[in-house]
Write an enzyme that holds these catalytic residues in place. Sequence first.
Site: not given
Length: 430
Positions: A217, A245, A276
Amino acid sequence: MSLRSAARTLVKPVWGILRPSVSVLNRSYAAGAAVTEARAVLENELDAIRAAGTWKAERIITSKQGSHINVDGSRGSILNFCANNYLGLSSHPEVVRAGVDTLQTYGAGLSSVRFICGTQDIHKHLEKKLAEFHEREDCILYASCFDANAGLFEVLLGPDDAVLSDELNHASIIDGIRLCRAKRLRYKHMDLSDLEAKLKESQSSRMRLVVTDGVFSMDGDVAPLTGICDLAEQYGAMVFIDECHATGFLGSRGRGTDELLGVMDRVQIVNSTLGKALGGAAGGYTVGPKPLIDLLRQRSRPYLFSNSLPPAVVGCATRAVELLLASSEIAQSMTAKTMRFRDRMTEAGFTISGTAHPICPVMLGDARLASLMSDDMLKLGVYVIGFSFPVVPKGKARIRVQISAAHSEEDIDRCVDAFIQTGRKHGVVS
């Protein structure tokens, strides 16, 4: 006995009870001194952080999350380029409506852990959808992916096993591995030769698990999963990836790094997040073999001792997954926007870490410079944050830009123009 004498006789024992003894006063003084000393130590630590330029202030957002936000102390709409809202689903009308509907139907929360009276049909439905999305046998939900990482390794690995971890893995992976009793070996970042050496070193172990972020990340670099899977199969190890991610937007259908690199059937365990790309609220999960998921339900401490995910969060996440199962159009829009930003910034003279990932770290080196530049960017109407130690290694401070499917080409160009103006002010570019 006179009345006065009688009163004096009665008051003396009462006063003896109410008056603090010497030992109590001493304890109170010692406790006060300890607190004073602790405060001094803490203040010194805080002063050192400020002096190093690594103080992390929290800006206050006064609107919903999105590509355009309102920020306390700033006028007008601000362009947001540092959220993990990769697909723009945090405020997607269908996702929000699903959360509202679920809240009204199932209530605010369960007030319980899953195994007591905290499992609703919506929890099982979301777990089924996530297993389907990742093409794995089963799924278990957690309050966060940090909890998923904290709960996995201790259950899976014992003292006769070994875990081989990339040296730049996320803090939650590191903390989770610390909780298990397996032999721990760290290999150099994305270094397949060093991984092979560690696999050879641990050949006497009963089970071995190679552990890596799918995408790192802080740098936006993608793990070499093809080579990792080759080595794991050669030396009889399993592979785990953290896909926080990557889930939702990497790969042709947004399934993640394993789909991007064609190894979905070669990675045994995947941990990821709902916080996310998949709606951005909260929650994490593990997908993998059913026996593993069943064992986690019996022994994983973050699962057993944490309240169930709130219904509204479950509703939002479920709708986000359903949107991605129905179409990959949103995920596919990311590539062109990411490369537009990376190409323009590189042409302007900035150093951008990583490759083609929406995480685009603008490398600056100096922590104070990163902080000053991010403050100046906000004055130009662009919200970005400087990252410095201990989030990243000393001397590798950066501003981490994150591209979202919700950003327009005009948004991206405006961000680049603000970087150029700010970079020239601070002597980063000419």
